[in-house]
Design an enzyme around this catalytic site. Structure first.
Site, PDB file in Angstrom:
ATOM      1  N   GLY A  60       0.827  -1.256   0.099  1.00  0.00           N
ATOM      2  CA  GLY A  60       0.017   0.021  -0.061  1.00  0.00           C
ATOM      3  C   GLY A  60       0.912   1.287   0.066  1.00  0.00           C
ATOM      4  O   GLY A  60       1.807   1.670  -0.809  1.00  0.00           O
ATOM      5  N   SER A  61       0.594   2.042   0.978  1.00  0.00           N
ATOM      6  CA  SER A  61       1.013   3.547   0.970  1.00  0.00           C
ATOM      7  C   SER A  61       2.443   3.735   1.066  1.00  0.00           C
ATOM      8  O   SER A  61       3.168   3.118   1.854  1.00  0.00           O
ATOM      9  CB  SER A  61       0.185   4.264   1.864  1.00  0.00           C
ATOM     10  OG  SER A  61       0.643   5.546   1.907  1.00  0.00           O
ATOM     11  N   CYS A  62       3.019   4.789   0.303  1.00  0.00           N
ATOM     12  CA  CYS A  62       4.395   5.416   0.676  1.00  0.00           C
ATOM     13  C   CYS A  62       4.291   6.048   1.854  1.00  0.00           C
ATOM     14  O   CYS A  62       5.711   6.227   2.322  1.00  0.00           O
ATOM     15  CB  CYS A  62       4.832   6.341  -0.602  1.00  0.00           C
ATOM     16  SG  CYS A  62       4.749   5.488  -2.095  1.00  0.00           S
TER      17      CYS A  62
END
Length: 580
Positions: A65-67
């Site tokens: 998922g997210s950075c």
């Protein structure tokens, strides 16, 4: 004490820890998956949902998922709520970067180690002890660690430096650039990069407010005189910068979130405030070496535009922008852009636009962190909106930085090109049964009454505004249903010029700029709303944990019908029905 089971892992960030082992076979996005204040796992799709990480040795295969996971980890470290250590199957640059920043700027440590093929051995043990480069697995609580001096950071390994790199490292271009260069070099060593490269542009995701640690990081660099060296855009931030007060956003969020955005603007970044920088007039081009954070943007840049970027962690993005340099590793290299997994999609006949995010989410669950090539979509020729939705979903359920669609995306005119002439490591076939399972994961609410329709994650494009306006023309939303769209200022201006905003305002829709659904909470999410509906697989995954609401999932037309009628249809869409 009984004899311990011993593993010698690869050390990503040095340190020691001892305590309870918290194991899961599923990757975890720290952003949207872990509360940065309480350390609770809030990803309601994850096997560790509801567990608390503080003080435990967390064992997960990797991130996904997210950075922004690096930013959440920094919040946990500086807030004293971090895991005691993180144990991984494969190196995770996002999590490692959060710990590296904690060391380099704030003198705080969190050990991270990589176990490779031996990772699954952890499942059988409830306790662990990490010290002196060795991991001991125990059936009973291990002895406490002895006090010891902090381990010295290795500074000799890393890429070859040219004269400019050396000048940056020596502080000749300022203290902020020196600190940024140290972080770039530590990540380059972790990646095994032999040298650094010049970059053409950057997109900063670290402007999302996760707490005081991220603000402290940005203001520290700004106050040291930091200035970006390449054209740099900003991701969607945590508030509508111009309107958060009139929207009723509490000052406790609005003020630090706006201050964080100002810090990056002060460093020379552009006020783009969008999670879809590929929709900007001056976007990345094929072959450009760029540094983009924001998972969906990374996937679109690599896969659809043909630009070259790794999935850069928050903080690494601005460090590369301040130096103009990045490690030559990962998707900057030809061979690291090739597919490893082939996913063959059966012909389902007629589908709607929800097909692409559903398929993307499923492919992320199946590809096991390896770049997939999708075969079977050539005749459909998905447009940029479809690929945007597919990539955002894929980036939510996996850690991959890019994908190929055979006969559609620029580096995959055929199978041989996508795989670099090699055979796939795995071949998987996807049909209705697997897609139904993915749909049910996203369409998770039992309730059919809808209180909020959430559109624009990632940010709405001009063509999506046109489609929505056509669906809403001459109609009115249900008085008890809110319909809210998030997008960038630039795209909203285009939609207004085309006459679409007038149609949507007559329908009763509301527009929010600068921020996006994954950063929104009450009051923009109505306090009385129990169930929301979205066409975004990304938001359908994260919303139960982020805002505590039930989620229904559908295509754009289904979302409009729910906004008009106040209810969503029960069951599967026609293209996934059991009768097909």
């Amino acid at each position: 004490m009984k004899h311990a089971h011993l593993i010698v892992p690869r050390t990503l960030v040095a340190g020691s820890a001892s305590g309870e082992l918290l194991y899961a076979p599923t990757g975890l996005s720290f952003w949207g998956g872990v509360d940065p204040r309480s350390a609770e796992v809030i990803d309601r799709h994850h096997p560790l949902s509801g567990r608390h990480l503080h003080g435990r040795l967390l064992a997960i295969p990797g991130g996904r998922g997210s950075c922004t996971g690096s930013s959440v980890l920094l919040e946990l470290i500086l807030g004293g709520r971090a895991p005691a250590a993180i144990l991984l199957r494969e190196p995770d640059e996002i999590l490692a970067l959060g710990a590296i920043v904690a060391e380099e700027l704030f003198g705080r440590s969190l050990p991270i180690a990589c176990l490779g093929e031996r990772f699954d051995e952890l499942a059988a043990y409830p306790w662990a002890r990490l010290a002196d480069g060795r991991l001991e697995l125990h059936r009973d609580a291990p002895p406490p660690l002895e006090a010891r001096p902090a381990e010295a950071l290795a500074t000799d390994a890393g890429p070859r430096l040219d004269a400019f790199d050396q000048a940056l490292l020596a502080g000749e271009h300022g203290e902020a650039a020196r600190l940024a260069m140290r972080i770039v070099l530590r990540m380059a060593a972790l990646q095994g990069a032999q040298r650094l490269i010049d970059i053409q542009r950057a997109h900063i995701d670290a402007c999302i407010y996760t707490g005081p640690a991220g603000l402290r990081f940005a203001e520290t660099l700004r106050d040291l005189g930091a200035r970006v060296r390449v054209p740099t855009t900003l991701n969607a931030i945590s508030v509508d910068q111009r309107r958060w007060r009139e929207q009723g956003v509490p000052a406790a969020l609005g003020e630090p979130a706006a201050a964080l955005a100002r810090a990056y603007l002060d460093m020379g970044a552009q006020p783009s405030f969008t999670c879809a920088p590929y929709l900007l007039d001056d976007s990345a081009r094929a072959g450009e070496q760029i540094v983009w954070a924001e998972s969906n943007a990374v996937l679109f840049a690599n896969s659809v535009l043909g630009a070259r970027t790794n999935k850069y962690a928050d903080f690494m993005d601005i460090c590369c922008a301040l130096t103009g340099r990045a490690p030559l590793a990962g998707c900057h290299l030809d061979e690291q852009r090739q597919a490893r997994v082939l996913i063959e999609v059966e012909d389902l006949g007629s589908v709607d636009d929800a097909f692409y995010p559903t398929l993307g989410y499923l492919c992320g669950l199946l590809c096991d962190g390896q770049i997939p090539a999708i075969d079977g979509l050539r005749q459909r020729q998905p447009d940029h909106d479809a690929l945007k939705a597919f990539g955002a979903a894929l980036g939510t359920s996996s850690s991959v930085p890019m994908f190929h669609v055979i006969g559609v995306t620029p580096e995959a005119p055929d199978l041989a090109s996508a795989f670099g002439g090699r055979a796939p490591r795995r071949t998987l076939r996807v049909g209705r049964e697997r897609l139904r399972d993915a749909w049910r994961e996203l369409d998770s609410a039992g309730e059919t009454r809808i209180d909020l329709v959430a559109l624009g994650n990632p940010h709405f494009s001009a063509s999506e505004f046109a489609q929505l306006a056509a669906l809403c023309h001459g109609r009115r939303r249900h008085p008890e249903v809110a319909l809210v769209i998030t997008s960038s200022r630039q795209v909203v201006a285009q939609a207004e010029a085309a006459g679409h905003l007038a149609t949507l305002q007559a329908f009763g829709a509301r527009l929010v700029t600068d921020t996006c659904w994954c950063m929104l909470d009450e009051p923009l999410v109505p306090p009385g709303a129990r169930t929301l509906m979205t066409n975004s697989a990304k938001y359908a995954h994260y919303a139960p944990g982020l805002v505590g609401r039930q989620v229904r999932f559908a295509g754009l037309a289904g979302c409009v019908e729910a906004a008009v009628g106040g209810r969503s249809p029960a069951g599967l869409p026609a293209w996934l029905s059991e009768d097909c």
